[in-house]
Design a protein around this motif. Structure first.
Motif, PDB file in Angstrom:
ATOM      1  N   SER A  58       1.068  -1.153  -0.028  1.00 29.33           N
ATOM      2  CA  SER A  58       0.131   0.114  -0.102  1.00 29.33           C
ATOM      3  C   SER A  58       0.605   1.411  -0.039  1.00 29.33           C
ATOM      4  CB  SER A  58      -0.787   0.112   0.970  1.00 29.33           C
ATOM      5  OG  SER A  58      -0.138   0.170   2.359  1.00 29.33           O
ATOM      6  N   LEU A  59       0.398   2.614  -0.152  1.00 29.57           N
ATOM      7  CA  LEU A  59       1.074   3.657  -0.336  1.00 29.57           C
ATOM      8  C   LEU A  59       1.897   3.790   1.174  1.00 29.57           C
ATOM      9  CD1 LEU A  59       1.918   5.929  -1.997  1.00 29.57           C
ATOM     10  CD2 LEU A  59      -0.191   7.118  -1.331  1.00 29.57           C
ATOM     11  N   LYS A  60       1.208   3.682   2.295  1.00 30.00           N
ATOM     12  CA  LYS A  60       1.727   3.779   3.350  1.00 30.00           C
ATOM     13  C   LYS A  60       2.924   2.680   3.581  1.00 30.00           C
ATOM     14  CE  LYS A  60       1.354   3.724   8.612  1.00 30.00           C
ATOM     15  NZ  LYS A  60       2.810   3.405   8.736  1.00 30.00           N
ATOM     16  N   GLN A  61       2.627   1.530   3.255  1.00 32.50           N
ATOM     17  CA  GLN A  61       3.834   0.285   3.255  1.00 32.50           C
ATOM     18  C   GLN A  61       5.097   0.841   2.435  1.00 32.50           C
ATOM     19  OE1 GLN A  61       1.168  -3.022   2.410  1.00 32.50           O
ATOM     20  NE2 GLN A  61       1.391  -3.573   4.315  1.00 32.50           N
ATOM     21  N   LYS A  62       4.581   1.319   1.446  1.00 27.69           N
ATOM     22  CA  LYS A  62       5.771   1.972   0.574  1.00 27.69           C
ATOM     23  C   LYS A  62       6.535   2.996   1.055  1.00 27.69           C
ATOM     24  CE  LYS A  62       3.812   0.497  -3.950  1.00 27.69           C
ATOM     25  NZ  LYS A  62       3.280   0.807  -5.207  1.00 27.69           N
ATOM     26  N   LYS A  63       5.873   3.872   1.731  1.00 29.09           N
ATOM     27  CA  LYS A  63       6.538   4.922   2.483  1.00 29.09           C
ATOM     28  C   LYS A  63       7.499   4.249   3.440  1.00 29.09           C
ATOM     29  CE  LYS A  63       6.175   9.364   4.774  1.00 29.09           C
ATOM     30  NZ  LYS A  63       5.132  10.310   5.577  1.00 29.09           N
ATOM     31  N   ASP A  64       6.554   3.433   4.322  1.00 32.38           N
ATOM     32  CA  ASP A  64       7.594   2.842   5.483  1.00 32.38           C
ATOM     33  C   ASP A  64       8.815   1.900   5.028  1.00 32.38           C
ATOM     34  OD1 ASP A  64       5.581   4.014   7.340  1.00 32.38           O
ATOM     35  OD2 ASP A  64       4.605   1.960   7.404  1.00 32.38           O
ATOM     36  N   PHE A  65       8.406   1.284   4.026  1.00 32.73           N
ATOM     37  CA  PHE A  65       9.675   0.581   3.415  1.00 32.73           C
ATOM     38  C   PHE A  65      10.944   1.370   2.715  1.00 32.73           C
ATOM     39  CE2 PHE A  65      11.231  -1.003  -0.975  1.00 32.73           C
ATOM     40  CZ  PHE A  65      12.076  -2.028  -0.246  1.00 32.73           C
ATOM     41  N   THR A  66      10.486   2.625   1.940  1.00 37.84           N
ATOM     42  CA  THR A  66      11.205   3.390   1.451  1.00 37.84           C
ATOM     43  C   THR A  66      12.345   4.041   2.513  1.00 37.84           C
ATOM     44  OG1 THR A  66       9.928   3.910  -0.416  1.00 37.84           O
ATOM     45  CG2 THR A  66      11.580   5.431  -0.131  1.00 37.84           C
ATOM     46  N   ASN A  67      11.541   4.223   3.664  1.00 36.65           N
ATOM     47  CA  ASN A  67      12.175   5.205   4.709  1.00 36.65           C
ATOM     48  C   ASN A  67      13.088   4.164   5.569  1.00 36.65           C
ATOM     49  OD1 ASN A  67      11.147   7.409   4.408  1.00 36.65           O
ATOM     50  ND2 ASN A  67       9.455   7.091   5.801  1.00 36.65           N
ATOM     51  N   LYS A  68      12.775   2.744   5.572  1.00 40.81           N
ATOM     52  CA  LYS A  68      13.722   1.895   6.257  1.00 40.81           C
ATOM     53  C   LYS A  68      14.805   1.369   5.383  1.00 40.81           C
ATOM     54  CE  LYS A  68      13.268   0.209   9.672  1.00 40.81           C
ATOM     55  NZ  LYS A  68      13.870   0.690  10.945  1.00 40.81           N
ATOM     56  N   LEU A  69      14.419   1.272   4.053  1.00 41.47           N
ATOM     57  CA  LEU A  69      15.693   1.134   3.145  1.00 41.47           C
ATOM     58  C   LEU A  69      16.691   1.935   3.102  1.00 41.47           C
ATOM     59  CD1 LEU A  69      16.776  -0.909   0.762  1.00 41.47           C
ATOM     60  CD2 LEU A  69      15.386   0.387  -0.962  1.00 41.47           C
ATOM     61  N   GLY A  70      16.323   3.226   3.129  1.00 44.86           N
ATOM     62  CA  GLY A  70      17.204   4.534   3.001  1.00 44.86           C
ATOM     63  C   GLY A  70      17.965   4.465   4.396  1.00 44.86           C
ATOM     64  N   GLU A  71      17.225   4.233   5.490  1.00 47.98           N
ATOM     65  CA  GLU A  71      18.149   3.964   6.562  1.00 47.98           C
ATOM     66  C   GLU A  71      19.285   2.926   6.649  1.00 47.98           C
ATOM     67  OE1 GLU A  71      16.645   2.280  10.843  1.00 47.98           O
ATOM     68  OE2 GLU A  71      15.143   3.864  10.054  1.00 47.98           O
ATOM     69  N   LEU A  72      18.873   1.748   5.907  1.00 44.15           N
ATOM     70  CA  LEU A  72      19.807   0.747   6.143  1.00 44.15           C
ATOM     71  C   LEU A  72      20.763   0.881   5.152  1.00 44.15           C
ATOM     72  CD1 LEU A  72      17.429  -2.437   6.207  1.00 44.15           C
ATOM     73  CD2 LEU A  72      18.917  -1.547   8.096  1.00 44.15           C
ATOM     74  N   VAL A  73      20.688   1.791   3.856  1.00 47.79           N
ATOM     75  CA  VAL A  73      21.856   1.952   2.986  1.00 47.79           C
ATOM     76  C   VAL A  73      22.521   3.136   3.317  1.00 47.79           C
ATOM     77  CG1 VAL A  73      20.867   0.503   1.192  1.00 47.79           C
ATOM     78  CG2 VAL A  73      20.371   2.781   1.514  1.00 47.79           C
ATOM     79  N   GLY A  74      21.809   3.987   4.357  1.00 51.82           N
ATOM     80  CA  GLY A  74      22.896   5.172   4.414  1.00 51.82           C
ATOM     81  C   GLY A  74      22.627   6.451   3.751  1.00 51.82           C
ATOM     82  N   ALA A  75      21.228   6.252   3.338  1.00 55.12           N
ATOM     83  CA  ALA A  75      20.637   7.573   2.449  1.00 55.12           C
ATOM     84  C   ALA A  75      19.861   8.592   3.315  1.00 55.12           C
ATOM     85  CB  ALA A  75      19.594   7.153   1.213  1.00 55.12           C
ATOM     86  N   SER A  76      19.865   9.674   3.217  1.00 64.30           N
ATOM     87  CA  SER A  76      19.188  10.730   4.170  1.00 64.30           C
ATOM     88  C   SER A  76      18.019  11.269   3.394  1.00 64.30           C
ATOM     89  CB  SER A  76      20.167  11.696   4.455  1.00 64.30           C
ATOM     90  OG  SER A  76      20.672  12.247   3.622  1.00 64.30           O
ATOM     91  N   TYR A  77      17.006  11.573   4.154  1.00 62.38           N
ATOM     92  CA  TYR A  77      15.668  12.087   3.772  1.00 62.38           C
ATOM     93  C   TYR A  77      15.533  13.396   4.307  1.00 62.38           C
ATOM     94  CZ  TYR A  77      10.546  12.076   3.747  1.00 62.38           C
ATOM     95  OH  TYR A  77       9.331  12.342   3.380  1.00 62.38           O
ATOM     96  N   THR A  78      15.043  14.324   3.159  1.00 64.32           N
ATOM     97  CA  THR A  78      14.723  15.895   3.690  1.00 64.32           C
ATOM     98  C   THR A  78      13.415  16.004   2.994  1.00 64.32           C
ATOM     99  OG1 THR A  78      16.895  16.075   3.431  1.00 64.32           O
ATOM    100  CG2 THR A  78      15.327  18.146   3.729  1.00 64.32           C
ATOM    101  N   GLU A  79      12.432  16.379   3.886  1.00 66.34           N
ATOM    102  CA  GLU A  79      11.072  17.075   3.334  1.00 66.34           C
ATOM    103  C   GLU A  79      10.897  18.180   3.603  1.00 66.34           C
ATOM    104  OE1 GLU A  79       6.608  15.611   3.958  1.00 66.34           O
ATOM    105  OE2 GLU A  79       8.116  14.449   4.866  1.00 66.34           O
ATOM    106  N   THR A  80      10.514  19.270   2.374  1.00 65.35           N
ATOM    107  CA  THR A  80      10.133  20.180   2.610  1.00 65.35           C
ATOM    108  C   THR A  80       8.806  20.526   2.171  1.00 65.35           C
ATOM    109  OG1 THR A  80      10.830  21.000   0.350  1.00 65.35           O
ATOM    110  CG2 THR A  80      12.623  21.075   1.718  1.00 65.35           C
ATOM    111  N   ILE A  81       8.201  22.031   2.174  1.00 62.87           N
ATOM    112  CA  ILE A  81       6.956  22.320   1.932  1.00 62.87           C
ATOM    113  C   ILE A  81       6.482  21.536   0.473  1.00 62.87           C
ATOM    114  CG2 ILE A  81       5.281  23.937   1.510  1.00 62.87           C
ATOM    115  CD1 ILE A  81       6.543  25.502   4.004  1.00 62.87           C
TER     116      ILE A  81
END
Length: 117
Positions: free
Chosen positions: A64-87
């Motif tokens: 689902s969309l929420k699961q994809k977001k959670d997965f993407t966040n976890k994947l980014g965390e595991l590979v050392g990518a960083s996430y920034t959200e702006t308006i």
């Protein structure tokens, strides 16, 4: 600590596989079960999510969309990518590491995102 075989079984069960048996504990090489797409057929080997990008990719496609977001966040965390959200936008630094992540990392991220382990 949970083994990779146990994680593989948890993912398979989450995605509808039933009657899972075999594997090293029973002296066999393969984990077999009832495929949710063909439940009345003979038992088949469960997908090897930790070694097959196709197998884990098929799972990612069902999220689902929420699961994809959670997965993407976890994947980014595991590979050392960083996430920034702006308006206006969302930015990922290290996106290439996420896109090219091996099946084992993707499977680990998916299991964690789905709270299977």
């Amino acid at each position: 600590m949970i083994s990779q075989d146990e994680k593989r079984i948890l993912l398979a069960k989450h995605f509808g596989w039933t009657d899972i048996h075999g594997g090293p504990q029973e002296g066999g090489m393969f984990w077999r079960g009832a495929n949710p797409k063909r439940p009345l057929a003979l038992k088949e080997e469960i997908p090897d999510y930790f070694n097959s990008r196709d197998a884990i990719g098929a799972c990612e496609d069902t999220l689902s969309l929420k699961q994809k977001k959670d997965f993407t966040n976890k994947l980014g965390e595991l590979v050392g990518a960083s996430y920034t959200e702006t308006i206006d936008a969302v930015y990922w630094t290290g996106t290439w590491r996420m896109v090219t992540a091996k099946a084992a990392i993707r499977a680990e991220a998916l299991g964690q995102a789905l709270k299977l382990w």
